[in-house]
Scaffold this motif. Structure first.
Motif, PDB file in Angstrom:
ATOM      1  N   LEU A  87     -11.675  76.431  62.204  1.00  0.00           N
ATOM      2  CA  LEU A  87     -11.466  76.225  60.761  1.00  0.00           C
ATOM      3  C   LEU A  87     -12.399  77.130  59.978  1.00  0.00           C
ATOM      4  N   PHE A  88     -11.826  78.040  59.227  1.00  0.00           N
ATOM      5  CA  PHE A  88     -12.623  78.904  58.359  1.00  0.00           C
ATOM      6  C   PHE A  88     -12.634  78.317  56.955  1.00  0.00           C
ATOM      7  N   ALA A  89     -13.562  78.809  56.138  1.00  0.00           N
ATOM      8  CA  ALA A  89     -13.579  78.449  54.716  1.00  0.00           C
ATOM      9  C   ALA A  89     -12.404  79.171  54.036  1.00  0.00           C
ATOM     10  N   GLY A  90     -12.312  79.071  52.704  1.00  0.00           N
ATOM     11  CA  GLY A  90     -11.124  79.621  52.047  1.00  0.00           C
ATOM     12  C   GLY A  90     -11.380  80.830  51.169  1.00  0.00           C
ATOM     13  N   ASP A  91     -12.440  81.566  51.422  1.00  0.00           N
ATOM     14  CA  ASP A  91     -12.693  82.725  50.555  1.00  0.00           C
ATOM     15  C   ASP A  91     -12.081  84.002  51.144  1.00  0.00           C
ATOM     16  N   ILE A  92     -12.281  85.118  50.447  1.00  0.00           N
ATOM     17  CA  ILE A  92     -11.640  86.369  50.877  1.00  0.00           C
ATOM     18  C   ILE A  92     -12.122  86.783  52.273  1.00  0.00           C
ATOM     19  N   LEU A  93     -13.423  86.653  52.510  1.00  0.00           N
ATOM     20  CA  LEU A  93     -13.971  87.049  53.813  1.00  0.00           C
ATOM     21  C   LEU A  93     -13.308  86.254  54.942  1.00  0.00           C
ATOM     22  N   ALA A  94     -13.217  84.944  54.761  1.00  0.00           N
ATOM     23  CA  ALA A  94     -12.623  84.100  55.798  1.00  0.00           C
ATOM     24  C   ALA A  94     -11.143  84.421  55.999  1.00  0.00           C
ATOM     25  N   ASN A  95     -10.438  84.641  54.886  1.00  0.00           N
ATOM     26  CA  ASN A  95      -9.008  84.949  54.995  1.00  0.00           C
ATOM     27  C   ASN A  95      -8.754  86.333  55.587  1.00  0.00           C
ATOM     28  N   THR A  96      -9.778  87.157  55.655  1.00  0.00           N
ATOM     29  CA  THR A  96      -9.668  88.452  56.335  1.00  0.00           C
ATOM     30  C   THR A  96     -10.000  88.288  57.816  1.00  0.00           C
ATOM     31  N   LEU A  97     -11.057  87.518  58.073  1.00  0.00           N
ATOM     32  CA  LEU A  97     -11.507  87.377  59.464  1.00  0.00           C
ATOM     33  C   LEU A  97     -10.547  86.555  60.323  1.00  0.00           C
ATOM     34  N   ALA A  98      -9.912  85.539  59.717  1.00  0.00           N
ATOM     35  CA  ALA A  98      -9.058  84.640  60.503  1.00  0.00           C
ATOM     36  C   ALA A  98      -7.918  85.399  61.207  1.00  0.00           C
ATOM     37  N   PRO A  99      -7.139  86.243  60.511  1.00  0.00           N
ATOM     38  CA  PRO A  99      -6.087  86.978  61.238  1.00  0.00           C
ATOM     39  C   PRO A  99      -6.650  87.957  62.264  1.00  0.00           C
ATOM     40  N   LEU A 100      -7.803  88.566  61.965  1.00  0.00           N
ATOM     41  CA  LEU A 100      -8.398  89.506  62.931  1.00  0.00           C
ATOM     42  C   LEU A 100      -8.751  88.768  64.216  1.00  0.00           C
ATOM     43  N   LEU A 101      -9.409  87.617  64.071  1.00  0.00           N
ATOM     44  CA  LEU A 101      -9.776  86.828  65.249  1.00  0.00           C
ATOM     45  C   LEU A 101      -8.515  86.299  65.941  1.00  0.00           C
ATOM     46  N   GLY A 102      -7.529  85.904  65.129  1.00  0.00           N
ATOM     47  CA  GLY A 102      -6.276  85.380  65.683  1.00  0.00           C
ATOM     48  C   GLY A 102      -5.555  86.408  66.530  1.00  0.00           C
ATOM     49  N   TYR A 103      -5.593  87.663  66.098  1.00  0.00           N
ATOM     50  CA  TYR A 103      -4.934  88.732  66.866  1.00  0.00           C
ATOM     51  C   TYR A 103      -5.576  88.863  68.248  1.00  0.00           C
ATOM     52  N   HIS A 104      -6.898  88.818  68.280  1.00  0.00           N
ATOM     53  CA  HIS A 104      -7.608  89.040  69.554  1.00  0.00           C
ATOM     54  C   HIS A 104      -7.624  87.819  70.461  1.00  0.00           C
ATOM     55  N   THR A 105      -7.273  86.634  69.916  1.00  0.00           N
ATOM     56  CA  THR A 105      -7.268  85.426  70.746  1.00  0.00           C
ATOM     57  C   THR A 105      -5.844  84.893  70.935  1.00  0.00           C
ATOM     58  N   ASN A 106      -4.856  85.650  70.437  1.00  0.00           N
ATOM     59  CA  ASN A 106      -3.450  85.247  70.514  1.00  0.00           C
ATOM     60  C   ASN A 106      -3.245  83.836  69.953  1.00  0.00           C
ATOM     61  N   ALA A 107      -3.797  83.624  68.780  1.00  0.00           N
ATOM     62  CA  ALA A 107      -3.790  82.283  68.181  1.00  0.00           C
ATOM     63  C   ALA A 107      -2.640  82.127  67.194  1.00  0.00           C
ATOM     64  N   GLN A 108      -2.254  80.890  66.966  1.00  0.00           N
ATOM     65  CA  GLN A 108      -1.348  80.588  65.849  1.00  0.00           C
ATOM     66  C   GLN A 108      -2.226  80.504  64.601  1.00  0.00           C
ATOM     67  N   ILE A 109      -1.862  81.269  63.597  1.00  0.00           N
ATOM     68  CA  ILE A 109      -2.732  81.394  62.413  1.00  0.00           C
ATOM     69  C   ILE A 109      -2.003  80.881  61.173  1.00  0.00           C
ATOM     70  N   LEU A 110      -2.677  80.104  60.370  1.00  0.00           N
ATOM     71  CA  LEU A 110      -2.158  79.748  59.039  1.00  0.00           C
ATOM     72  C   LEU A 110      -3.316  79.816  58.057  1.00  0.00           C
ATOM     73  N   LEU A 111      -3.082  80.443  56.916  1.00  0.00           N
ATOM     74  CA  LEU A 111      -4.146  80.587  55.922  1.00  0.00           C
ATOM     75  C   LEU A 111      -3.909  79.657  54.731  1.00  0.00           C
ATOM     76  N   SER A 112      -4.996  79.290  54.090  1.00  0.00           N
ATOM     77  CA  SER A 112      -4.971  78.463  52.863  1.00  0.00           C
ATOM     78  C   SER A 112      -4.220  77.152  53.073  1.00  0.00           C
ATOM     79  N   VAL A 113      -4.642  76.387  54.059  1.00  0.00           N
ATOM     80  CA  VAL A 113      -3.971  75.110  54.325  1.00  0.00           C
ATOM     81  C   VAL A 113      -4.600  74.004  53.467  1.00  0.00           C
TER      82      VAL A 113
END
Lengths: 316, 268
Positions: A87-113
């Protein structure tokens, strides 16, 4: 489920982010193994009121640091801990890092939940879609899940003392892609709009930059801050710092007076937490009248002129 | 210099009324009657790319501008493609896709990356919008950059080219950041300086009238590597307001102004 909440740099001292993460964890209503990943120079001042582990990668995560430069540290933490949900926070940095990390971990990603719950052994996540006009419920079945919390999500209370186990984690500074970029400056800006008790917001129905100037004059005369809707910003009448809505400022004033705005859902999200909303629009069927406390059907510019005229009489 | 801009044409969701949202299908809302427009962030991307291309040309360097979109009905996009040709785009590629990809940005990024690799095209600059209104996914630019193994900058507000390097301004949480870049990069436009796409002249329209977009079916793409499955959509529900509006019946603006003055004075 093993859940890791992530705080980076300036997020660490902003208790709202941790409170929002804890609110989301609480909604799951089951036994979770909780971790907090801290990437920065210090630990948070408050704590989750549940037994948890803190993995602390001590390093400088300043505004000049690019997201890619934090990715290696996050990947290191992921490989060490292998959580089911991050679970990331909801700022610009987090919304950038989440997909990057998701790509490298083959994760299901959803932003701003907005909301999380656990049903029939699966994670159910709710978030705004269709420009915030609809709320979508998604089922996530294939961990890891990487989520960021919406800026407008509720905040749960935290504790000043906590029961946690602190583990040091390595800070990996460089990423292969990073050296090609040179950061020229990172400029901080002060935003008075966010903390304002009274705001006056203008929409495109004002018709011109000159009429927006009337709104600004009125706002200043009553000690209020002023903001604009996205179409006004896109027309170039006001700077980005004045933009109100889901991708701009989310406000929570005592009083919001909205003049000549139709009331698009993405804009309304920006003033949803206001105590009182007064809407002024010449169209009685405008959507804004579904989302305000008091409605005045009237031409916005005429009203602004009358308000300024009245102010002069009042002062006279 | 090769520039690619990924864009999307969307229905203007502000055209749909509050009561229509309340009555929408819980899986696939029909917004087809709302007028078509450029996705706002993508429109900024298309215009900013043109502006960077002009700066390049002024330095005497050749530029090739391509626009690419994934859509389920390429015919509906022909008017938009013609506008792009008229304002200076050299080619427009439409990837025809019949799958529901509203909430599957991983797939969109994979397809675009695969199309570029399969056709052996490499772009120096790739512009996209930060997000589109329907899915509000905000992941595609970052995932595309990872597929192509190049950096990505999010919420870009302005791009300028000078002396062999780009100067990119981005929104960050603390305010604003300016970065100097010299390699391949994905730039996701946010609340940009250039928000609207320029309008072509009649002469430009006539010159471009015979140009056609390249249509390519995503079914012909063979992406390698596994990607996670999409989040499964359970249902969509209208966002309900918690407020109950009380209309204040004022006959004139003066009376409304008087009321507001009294209200503000009582709260002082």
């Amino acid at each position: 489920m093993k859940i890791a909440c992530v705080l980076i740099g300036a997020q660490i001292l902003d208790q709202r982010y941790q409170g929002q993460q804890f609110y989301a964890v609480q909604q799951l209503q089951q036994d979770n193994q909780l971790e907090l990943w801290v990437l920065g120079e210090q630990l948070p001042l408050v704590s989750f009121p549940l037994q948890h582990t803190i993995r602390w990668a001590a390093g400088t995560a300043g505004a000049d640091l690019l997201p890619e430069q934090l990715l290696s540290t996050l990947l290191g933490l992921y490989r060490k801990s292998k959580p089911d949900c991050i679970l990331f926070a909801g700022d610009i940095l987090a919304n950038t890092l989440a997909p990057l990390l998701g790509y490298h971990t083959n994760a299901q990603i959803l932003l701003s939940v907005d909301l999380l719950k656990y049903e029939r052994c699966h994670l159910i996540v709710q978030k705004g879609v269709y420009s915030q006009n609809l709320s979508a419920a998604f089922e996530l079945r294939h961990p890891p899940f990487i989520l960021t919390i919406a800026k407008s999500a509720p905040v749960a209370p935290l504790a000043t003392t906590g029961h946690f186990c602190l583990l040091q984690a390595p800070w990996v500074q460089q990423d292969a892609k990073a050296p090609k970029q040179v950061c020229l400056f990172a400029e901080k800006s002060v935003n008075k709009l966010k903390a304002a008790k009274r705001v006056v917001i203008g929409g495109r129905g004002l018709g011109s930059r000159q009429n927006l100037a009337l709104l600004i004059q009125f706002a200043e005369s009553i000690g209020a801050e002023w903001g604009v809707t996205r179409p006004v910003f896109m027309d170039g009448w006001a700077p980005r710092q004045r933009l109100v809505g889901v991708s701009g400022n989310l406000l929570q004033p005592e009083l919001a007076i909205v003049i000549a705005a139709s009331g698009a859902a993405a804009f309304m999200k920006g003033i949803d937490a206001s105590k009182t909303i007064i809407a002024v629009n010449s169209d009685p069927d405008a959507p804004i009248f579904h989302c305000c406390d008091q409605g005045i059907v009237c031409d916005g510019v005429e009203l602004l002129s009358a308000l300024l005229q009245g102010k002069i009489h009042h002062m006279g | 210099m090769d520039i690619l801009v990924c864009f999307k044409v969307v229905n203007d969701l502000d055209d749909v009324s509050y009561s229509e949202w309340q009555a929408m299908d819980p899986f696939s809302p029909d917004v087809a009657l709302a007028k078509k427009r450029w996705n706002p962030y993508d429109e900024a991307a298309l215009e900013t790319a043109l502006s960077v291309a002009e700066q390049y040309r002024q330095a005497g360097l050749p530029v090739n501008l391509t626009a690419l979109s994934i859509c389920d009905c390429p015919d509906q996009l022909r008017t938009f493609a013609k506008q792009l040709f008229a304002i200076g785009y050299h080619s427009v590629v439409l990837l025809d896709c019949q799958d529901d990809i509203r909430f599957y940005p991983f797939k969109i990024a994979q397809w675009i990356a695969c199309y570029l690799k399969q056709n052996h095209v490499a772009y120096d600059l790739i512009f996209t919008g930060a997000q589109a209104g329907v899915g509000e996914n905000a992941q595609m630019p970052l995932l595309l950059a990872e597929f192509l193994q190049i950096p990505c900058f999010q919420w870009v507000t302005d791009v300028a080219w000078a002396n062999g390097a780009y100067q990119v301004d981005c929104q960050i949480d603390a305010g604003r950041r300016r970065v100097k870049l010299d390699g391949k990069v994905v730039l996701a436009m946010g609340d940009a300086t250039h928000t609207y796409l320029r309008v072509p002249t009649l002469r430009e329209k006539l010159l471009a009238s015979k140009l056609l977009p390249t249509v390519f079916a995503t079914a012909m793409l063979n992406p390698d590597g596994q990607i996670p499955p999409p989040a499964q959509l359970l249902h969509l529900s209208p966002a309900l307001s918690q407020r109950d509006c009380r209309f204040l019946p004022f006959e004139t603006a003066d009376l409304a102004a008087q009321y507001l003055h009294q209200l503000l004075a009582s709260k002082d």
